[in-house]
Write an enzyme that holds these catalytic residues in place. Structure first.
Site, mmCIF file in Angstrom:
data_model
loop_
_atom_site.group_PDB
_atom_site.id
_atom_site.type_symbol
_atom_site.label_atom_id
_atom_site.label_comp_id
_atom_site.label_asym_id
_atom_site.label_seq_id
_atom_site.Cartn_x
_atom_site.Cartn_y
_atom_site.Cartn_z
ATOM 1 N N GLU A 168 3.663 88.923 49.147
ATOM 2 C CA GLU A 168 2.731 90.141 48.963
ATOM 3 C C GLU A 168 2.327 90.761 50.245
ATOM 4 O O GLU A 168 2.828 91.773 51.062
ATOM 5 C CB GLU A 168 1.975 90.737 47.772
ATOM 6 C CG GLU A 168 2.817 90.130 46.732
ATOM 7 C CD GLU A 168 1.764 90.714 45.104
ATOM 8 O OE1 GLU A 168 0.909 89.856 45.322
ATOM 9 O OE2 GLU A 168 2.164 91.301 44.227
ATOM 10 N N GLU A 173 3.464 84.287 39.919
ATOM 11 C CA GLU A 173 2.345 84.960 39.308
ATOM 12 C C GLU A 173 2.418 85.076 37.260
ATOM 13 O O GLU A 173 2.177 84.503 36.541
ATOM 14 C CB GLU A 173 2.394 85.956 39.108
ATOM 15 C CG GLU A 173 1.060 86.453 40.878
ATOM 16 C CD GLU A 173 2.258 86.658 41.999
ATOM 17 O OE1 GLU A 173 3.506 86.609 41.782
ATOM 18 O OE2 GLU A 173 1.987 87.015 42.799
HETATM 19 C C1 3H9 Z 1 -1.598 85.640 43.376
HETATM 20 O O1 3H9 Z 1 -1.300 85.643 44.043
HETATM 21 C C2 3H9 Z 1 -1.473 87.022 42.880
HETATM 22 C C3 3H9 Z 1 -1.412 88.040 43.031
HETATM 23 O O2 3H9 Z 1 -0.357 88.326 42.891
HETATM 24 C C4 3H9 Z 1 -2.346 88.907 43.222
HETATM 25 C C5 3H9 Z 1 -3.767 89.025 43.901
HETATM 26 C C6 3H9 Z 1 -4.714 90.056 43.519
HETATM 27 N N1 3H9 Z 1 -5.639 78.307 44.872
HETATM 28 O O3 3H9 Z 1 0.701 71.557 43.689
HETATM 29 P P1 3H9 Z 1 -0.122 71.609 44.682
HETATM 30 C C7 3H9 Z 1 -4.525 73.077 44.881
HETATM 31 S S1 3H9 Z 1 -1.508 84.388 41.733
HETATM 32 C C8 3H9 Z 1 -6.310 77.870 44.636
HETATM 33 O O4 3H9 Z 1 -0.589 69.837 45.008
HETATM 34 P P2 3H9 Z 1 2.066 70.824 46.433
HETATM 35 C C9 3H9 Z 1 -4.028 72.604 44.367
HETATM 36 O O5 3H9 Z 1 -4.968 73.040 42.558
HETATM 37 C C10 3H9 Z 1 -0.787 82.734 43.064
HETATM 38 N N2 3H9 Z 1 -6.024 76.648 44.758
HETATM 39 O O6 3H9 Z 1 0.262 70.834 46.317
HETATM 40 C C11 3H9 Z 1 -4.670 71.781 45.097
HETATM 41 O O7 3H9 Z 1 -5.998 71.046 44.726
HETATM 42 P P3 3H9 Z 1 -6.237 69.313 44.775
HETATM 43 C C12 3H9 Z 1 0.185 82.870 43.289
HETATM 44 C C13 3H9 Z 1 -4.539 76.247 45.176
HETATM 45 O O8 3H9 Z 1 2.267 70.410 47.792
HETATM 46 C C14 3H9 Z 1 -3.331 71.923 45.974
HETATM 47 O O9 3H9 Z 1 -3.838 73.220 46.256
HETATM 48 N N3 3H9 Z 1 0.749 81.610 44.010
HETATM 49 C C15 3H9 Z 1 -3.224 77.481 45.293
HETATM 50 O O10 3H9 Z 1 2.872 70.185 45.434
HETATM 51 C C16 3H9 Z 1 -2.607 71.219 46.648
HETATM 52 O O11 3H9 Z 1 -1.351 71.772 45.286
HETATM 53 C C17 3H9 Z 1 0.774 79.931 43.053
HETATM 54 O O12 3H9 Z 1 0.955 80.428 41.581
HETATM 55 C C18 3H9 Z 1 -3.985 78.674 45.299
HETATM 56 N N4 3H9 Z 1 -3.510 79.596 44.989
HETATM 57 O O13 3H9 Z 1 2.742 72.195 46.002
HETATM 58 C C19 3H9 Z 1 1.129 79.301 43.552
HETATM 59 N N5 3H9 Z 1 -2.565 76.982 45.131
HETATM 60 O O14 3H9 Z 1 -5.137 69.320 46.100
HETATM 61 C C20 3H9 Z 1 0.558 77.750 43.517
HETATM 62 C C21 3H9 Z 1 -2.566 74.897 45.190
HETATM 63 O O15 3H9 Z 1 -7.692 69.544 44.793
HETATM 64 N N6 3H9 Z 1 0.636 76.879 44.191
HETATM 65 N N7 3H9 Z 1 -3.627 74.926 45.439
HETATM 66 O O16 3H9 Z 1 -5.479 68.986 43.555
HETATM 67 C C22 3H9 Z 1 1.863 76.109 44.361
HETATM 68 O O17 3H9 Z 1 3.161 76.755 43.023
HETATM 69 C C23 3H9 Z 1 1.963 74.777 44.422
HETATM 70 O O18 3H9 Z 1 0.458 74.457 45.160
HETATM 71 C C24 3H9 Z 1 3.267 74.561 46.031
HETATM 72 C C25 3H9 Z 1 2.478 73.311 47.145
HETATM 73 C C26 3H9 Z 1 3.891 74.697 45.712
HETATM 74 C C27 3H9 Z 1 1.854 75.961 46.998
#
Ligand code: 3H9
Length: 695
Positions: A108, A128
């Site tokens: 976004e 999301e």
């Molecule tokens: C959003 O954006 C809403 C908006 O539209 C509107 C707002 C108003 N936040 O997955 P990993 C942490 S909703 C906080 O193992 P990878 C995760 O917990 C969001 N923490 O790594 C982990 O912590 P720990 C939309 C986050 O390389 C560490 O980072 N976005 C977030 O296998 C490593 O993560 C998503 O839904 C976060 N957003 O994969 C994306 N993301 O090491 C969600 C990750 O302590 N994230 N952490 O366990 C993912 O899909 C994967 O993390 C990503 C990396 C592909 C990025």
């Protein structure tokens, strides 16, 4: 270089200002990132020497979304909307330069920029929906304006990211770049300045929306196409509504509608469960006494013993990950049959367009079949998937112990047998571990890594790491009968059988679970898996099951024989209630002196799920599972528990442990069945007014 906040730096490259976000691990949009972008941009705007701005990220990825840990807490200014408005309204061109993944709020941010460029390996998505939400910072309004309504619907409702080539083709990015990304961003900005390109604000684009205006059938067709996979989820329909609003309302009103829908979802139990599950899945990777830096063995070559359904599926997992794998079978004929099935599976995937014919050959080329046990000698990991009988397993393990190299990991795919006893057949029990795959092994994501009493930390770390490498979700569990998943499933099955004797029909029981969100109920599941498997196991253990045994005696083994608990028309998998089975049930009930009655749906649900929760409590107390959320991960990935209900332990907390405990006591009074005795942990937590997950 100016530090704007702890996570945002402002740098000048000639007349281009570069805003760099550094918020490891995934550059989530935490408060200081939002503030850094806002204040950094404001500085760039007031600086007369700056002509354009580039937004880039340090580390492994572009911004991966809003900071999920901030959800549910009081909002902290500035909000993302405010920041995006400022980016879009910036009088100087703003370019997003993307590497890694631009996800959710991250994408976004880029959509508010005037231009977007991406590295070749960059991915772009709005995931999301997987958190039970919708893109809440303009994504549902801006994306369809750029890529078109149909593509946007598909991206937003699936949540799956697209690659750079796809993004370029659909106009989501302006260019794919190679080499230093910041330099490429600066070069792009320079060009935009030199060519005096107009500021391209996505909010002002209309063509792609106009194309579907007055065509409600686009949305009707889309809803129909996703109905099956989105059943029970709340967010997908809200996503569609938000995109509809993009088409029917002016931009500002569309944003308002998106906001309302977003807030509704944020407060929904489904999203709370899905957000809980996001972290539960990541927690499951952590084993307290096997820290992340525990040395794991590098796996260059694998071997699978047994070319049956399980062995073949497991071998496919290795081949899919590019790991050469040797499949050993005793008889040539069984080996050829097994590898033939593997090839057919790959070809079926290719026929659906999900693999190229070349991929099929590459993967088949990584699988070598043999009847020579000595071929496992150079494997780094051996996964045994032979017949489920202890003497056979022990014999096999003694054999491979003599052949395998000293540091190989010896894994068993047993689903019912004692891993410690299997390990005792070797001189190296520290190298033995359970790797319990779920059928079909090439599809199901769950992997129970069963840690034996003597399994070394390296062995466990290796099994977990290789599990992740072959795209599974590994969860570490201890040794007990059935481990975590099947131990709980067994209780559900037992109660299902009692319910049909008491008066519920198999299709009523199944429907209750399907309505709850499972893909199918226990009886349809049994018919699919084959009832002869359980029959054989029961006979081996001297156990009986009045209805199931009778059905099997009639040669009704499920779908494959055209009948089981249901009957099936030829070539059709639809279960049809069968009066013949009803008669078997009524006769069995009469023989046992059971007076049949109407069993309400609510009672069915409680009697199927409460014993599972209770068993989960015992599993926790026995330390068979590390944490309650691991049990939830097992049930979602291995057994189709609806993720929007979090998993059995999370769900139990929502129902209330006191409610569950008290109902169990009631059922115990009514039935005299010890099954309903609350586990000590459940009882304690219920009394204390606490839950499993926060316990
Ligand atoms: C959003 O954006 C809403 C908006 O539209 C509107 C707002 C108003 N936040 O997955 P990993 C942490 S909703 C906080 O193992 P990878 C995760 O917990 C969001 N923490 O790594 C982990 O912590 P720990 C939309 C986050 O390389 C560490 O980072 N976005 C977030 O296998 C490593 O993560 C998503 O839904 C976060 N957003 O994969 C994306 N993301 O090491 C969600 C990750 O302590 N994230 N952490 O366990 C993912 O899909 C994967 O993390 C990503 C990396 C592909 C990025």
């Amino acid at each position: 270089m100016t530090t704007i906040t702890q996570s945002v730096q402002l740098d000048r490259r000639g007349r281009v200002a570069v805003l760099t976000v550094t918020n490891p691990p995934v550059n989530a949009l935490s408060q200081h990132v939002r503030q850094g972008l806002r204040d950094g941009l404001a500085q760039a705007v007031t600086d007369a020497g700056v002509g354009a701005v580039v937004i880039v990220c340090a580390g492994r990825t572009f911004i991966a979304g809003a900071d999920i840990t901030e959800f549910g807490k009081p909002p902290k200014a500035p909000g993302l909307h405010e920041v995006l408005e400022q980016i879009e309204g910036c009088p100087k061109p703003v370019v997003a330069a993307v590497h890694g993944t631009a996800l959710g709020g991250g994408l976004e941010v880029t959509l508010a920029c005037h231009y977007r460029i991406g590295a070749k390996a960059a991915r772009f998505g709005l995931p999301e929906v997987k958190l039970g939400l919708l893109p809440g910072a303009g994504g549902t309004q801006r994306l369809p304006r750029v890529v078109g309504v149909e593509k946007a619907l598909q991206m937003i409702v699936s949540g799956d990211p697209i690659g750079a080539a796809d993004a370029l083709q659909h106009g989501l990015i302006d260019e794919i770049v190679e080499g230093d990304l910041t330099a490429a961003g600066v070069a792009f900005a320079e060009r935009a300045l030199a060519e005096r390109r107009p500021l391209r604000k996505i909010r002002d684009l209309h063509d792609k929306l106009a194309a579907v205006r007055g065509k409600p059938e686009v949305f009707v067709e889309f809803r129909r196409s996703v109905a099956r996979q989105t059943r029970g989820f709340r967010a997908p329909e809200s996503c569609v509504k938000a995109v509809e609003a993009a088409v029917s309302l002016p931009f500002a009103e569309g944003l308002k509608r998106e906001r309302e829908l977003f807030m509704e979802l944020m407060a929904s139990p489904e999203s709370k469960a899905q957000r809980y599950f996001f972290f539960a899945e990541r927690e499951a990777a952590k084993i307290p006494d096997v820290p992340a830096d525990t040395p794991a063995k590098e796996i260059r070559k694998a071997a699978v013993l047994g070319a049956g359904t399980m062995g073949g599926g497991i071998a496919m997992n290795f081949a899919n990950a590019g790991i050469p794998v040797t499949v050993v079978e005793v008889a040539r004929e069984a080996l050829d049959r097994g590898l033939g099935v593997v090839r057919k599976n790959y070809e079926a995937t290719a026929a659906k367009g999900r693999l190229t014919p070349r991929d099929v050959e590459t993967r088949m080329g990584l699988i070598t079949g043999t009847t020579d046990f000595n071929a496992v000698a150079d494997a780094d990991i051996v996964v045994e998937a032979v017949f489920e009988e202890m003497p056979i397993k022990k014999d096999v393990f003694a054999k491979i112990d003599a052949i395998c190299k000293a540091d190989a990991v010896l894994a068993t795919n047993t689903s019912t047998l004692d891993v410690n006893e299997i390990a005792s057949a070797t001189k190296r029990p520290e190298s033995v571990v359970g790797m319990h795959f779920f059928s079909p092994a090439n599809v199901m994501r769950l992997l129970e890594v069963v840690r034996g009493a003597k399994s070394s930390k390296t062995t466990v770390a290796t099994a977990m790491a290789v599990g992740r490498r072959i795209a599974k979700v590994p969860v570490c569990v201890g040794v007990c009968d059935g481990f975590v998943g099947n131990r709980m499933l067994h209780l559900r099955g037992r109660e299902a059988e009692k319910l049909i004797l008491e008066g519920a029909a198999p299709h009523q029981v199944d429907k209750v679970l399907v309505d709850f969100g499972f893909p199918m109920g226990p009886f349809a599941m049994g018919d699919l898996a084959g009832l002869d498997v359980g029959w054989r196991i029961r006979k081996g253990k001297g156990l009986k099951s009045a209805v199931a045994d009778r059905i099997c005696e009639l040669g009704r083994f499920g779908q494959k024989t055209g009948g089981g608990y249901y009957r099936y028309e030829k070539g059709d998998r639809t279960p049809i209630p069968d009066p013949e089975v009803e008669k078997i049930i009524v006769d069995a009930a009469t023989a046992q002196g059971i007076t049949r009655r109407h069993v309400p749906d609510e009672e069915i649900l409680q009697r199927l799920l409460y014993p599972m929760v209770n068993e989960g409590a015992k599993i926790l107390e026995e330390k068979i599972a590390i944490r309650a959320s691991d049990i939830d991960v097992i049930w979602v990935y291995g057994y189709g528990w609806p993720v929007y209900r979090g998993g059995p332990m999370f769900w139990a907390d929502r129902v209330g442990l006191r409610t569950i405990r008290d109902r169990m006591l009631e059922l115990r009074r009514a039935s005299g069945d010890d099954l309903w005795t609350p586990a000590p942990l459940l009882d304690r937590l219920a009394t204390a007014g606490r839950g499993f997950v926060e316990a």
